[in-house]
Scaffold this motif. Structure first.
Motif, short mmCIF file in Angstrom:
data_model
loop_
_atom_site.label_atom_id
_atom_site.label_comp_id
_atom_site.label_asym_id
_atom_site.label_seq_id
_atom_site.Cartn_x
_atom_site.Cartn_y
_atom_site.Cartn_z
N ASN A 6 7.57 -2.71 -7.09
CA ASN A 6 7.25 -4.12 -7.23
C ASN A 6 5.90 -4.23 -7.94
OD1 ASN A 6 9.53 -5.14 -5.63
ND2 ASN A 6 8.46 -4.18 -3.93
N SER A 7 5.77 -5.23 -8.77
CA SER A 7 4.52 -5.40 -9.53
C SER A 7 3.46 -6.06 -8.67
CB SER A 7 4.78 -6.26 -10.78
OG SER A 7 5.05 -7.60 -10.39
N PHE A 8 2.22 -5.95 -9.12
CA PHE A 8 1.12 -6.63 -8.44
C PHE A 8 1.39 -8.13 -8.41
CE2 PHE A 8 -2.96 -8.87 -8.49
CZ PHE A 8 -3.49 -8.42 -7.30
N GLN A 27 -2.74 1.53 -3.01
CA GLN A 27 -1.61 2.03 -3.81
C GLN A 27 -2.06 3.12 -4.77
OE1 GLN A 27 -0.10 -1.79 -5.45
NE2 GLN A 27 1.87 -0.75 -5.41
N HIS A 28 -3.27 3.00 -5.26
CA HIS A 28 -3.80 3.94 -6.25
C HIS A 28 -4.74 4.96 -5.62
CE1 HIS A 28 -2.40 0.57 -8.80
NE2 HIS A 28 -1.90 1.59 -9.47
N ASN A 29 -4.52 5.22 -4.32
CA ASN A 29 -5.31 6.21 -3.58
C ASN A 29 -6.81 5.95 -3.64
OD1 ASN A 29 -5.47 8.44 -1.88
ND2 ASN A 29 -5.80 9.86 -3.59
N ARG A 30 -7.17 4.68 -3.55
CA ARG A 30 -8.58 4.30 -3.56
C ARG A 30 -8.91 3.46 -2.32
NH1 ARG A 30 -11.92 5.12 -7.89
NH2 ARG A 30 -13.38 4.99 -6.17
N SER A 31 -8.60 4.03 -1.16
CA SER A 31 -8.93 3.36 0.09
C SER A 31 -10.43 3.17 0.24
CB SER A 31 -8.39 4.15 1.28
OG SER A 31 -6.99 4.16 1.28
N ASP A 32 -11.20 4.01 -0.46
CA ASP A 32 -12.65 3.84 -0.42
C ASP A 32 -13.06 2.48 -0.98
OD1 ASP A 32 -11.78 4.88 -2.98
OD2 ASP A 32 -13.88 5.26 -3.48
N LEU A 33 -12.38 2.04 -2.05
CA LEU A 33 -12.70 0.73 -2.62
C LEU A 33 -12.31 -0.39 -1.65
CD1 LEU A 33 -11.63 1.19 -6.35
CD2 LEU A 33 -13.90 1.44 -5.34
N ALA A 34 -11.16 -0.25 -1.01
CA ALA A 34 -10.75 -1.24 0.00
C ALA A 34 -11.78 -1.30 1.12
CB ALA A 34 -9.36 -0.90 0.54
N LEU A 74 2.35 -13.17 -5.68
CA LEU A 74 3.15 -14.38 -5.47
C LEU A 74 3.68 -14.46 -4.04
CD1 LEU A 74 5.08 -14.63 -8.85
CD2 LEU A 74 3.12 -16.01 -8.07
N SER A 75 4.00 -13.31 -3.45
CA SER A 75 4.42 -13.34 -2.05
C SER A 75 3.26 -13.77 -1.16
CB SER A 75 4.99 -11.99 -1.61
OG SER A 75 3.99 -11.00 -1.62
N SER A 131 0.81 -1.22 0.00
CA SER A 131 0.00 0.00 0.00
C SER A 131 0.85 1.27 0.00
CB SER A 131 -0.97 0.00 1.18
OG SER A 131 -0.27 0.01 2.40
N THR A 132 2.09 1.17 0.44
CA THR A 132 2.97 2.34 0.44
C THR A 132 3.88 2.38 -0.79
OG1 THR A 132 4.61 1.17 1.80
CG2 THR A 132 2.97 2.52 2.95
N ASP A 133 3.82 1.36 -1.61
CA ASP A 133 4.62 1.29 -2.83
C ASP A 133 3.91 2.03 -3.96
OD1 ASP A 133 6.40 0.65 -4.86
OD2 ASP A 133 5.84 -1.47 -4.92
N VAL A 134 3.74 3.34 -3.79
CA VAL A 134 2.98 4.13 -4.76
C VAL A 134 3.70 4.28 -6.09
CG1 VAL A 134 1.56 5.36 -3.07
CG2 VAL A 134 3.79 6.29 -3.72
#
Length: 186
Positions: free
Chosen positions: A70-72, A129-136, A77-78, A63-66
């Motif tokens: 690292n890719s999605f 990551q995409h500033n959409r905490s509303d969706l989360a 995979l992690s 969430s801080t990797d704006v």
């Protein structure tokens, strides 16, 4: 505005997600025996501990990797690896402790339920990551609300904790596959 919506939905989602265990235990206590409530409480606690292994702090990095260093796929995979560790730990727990047989199926069902939550968490991290905490927050809210509703209805109808747990496991899987994917397109 997006900022206000982020705060409101994230707060609502977090409140609902943190209240699921308490509400489900109240429902079990009300609509079944004290013994069944004990089985549920113990099983949920074990699954919750395994869930912590499944999460393993990946979302905090994601969430801080704006800048998306690292890719999605790498985060996904992690998460696959942490979930495998979660399942291995579940196996060893069931195999090498003296947990009574009556607890095994609820623990397994609740752990699988939490595995789907672990994967949903990766999508929620992507939203953040995409500033959409509303969706989360919307995902957390809807998953939590539907879990409570389906669990309550199925426990009242079937009067069987294992059936009710299997139903919320299925609901959580469907939500992960359909619902979280829907929000990816927002």
């Amino acid at each position: 505005s997006v900022g206000k919506s982020n705060i409101i939905w994230n707060t609502i989602g977090t409140i609902f997600a943190t209240s699921v265990s308490v509400v489900l235990l109240m429902i079990v206590s009300r609509f079944s025996s004290p013994e069944v409530a004990d089985v549920f409480s113990f099983s949920f606690t074990v699954a919750q501990q395994l869930y912590v292994i499944g999460l393993f702090g990946v979302r905090q990095f994601q969430s801080t990797d704006v800048s998306e260093k690292n890719s999605f796929l790498e985060y996904f995979l992690s998460r696959v690896l942490t979930v495998i560790l979660m399942v291995v730990t579940l196996f060893f727990y069931i195999r090498f402790t003296n947990v009574p047989n009556i607890y095994i199926l609820p623990i397994i069902f609740l752990t699988i339920y939490r595995i789907f939550d672990s994967f949903s968490d990766i999508f929620q991290g992507l939203f953040q990551q995409h500033n959409r905490s509303d969706l989360a927050g919307k995902v957390l809210f809807s998953h939590s609300l539907l879990t409570i509703l389906f669990f309550s209805i199925s426990l009242i109808i079937f009067k069987n904790i294992n059936i009710s747990l299997f139903i919320i496991l299925l609901i959580n899987f469907i939500l992960l596959v359909q619902h979280d994917k829907y929000y990816l397109n927002k």
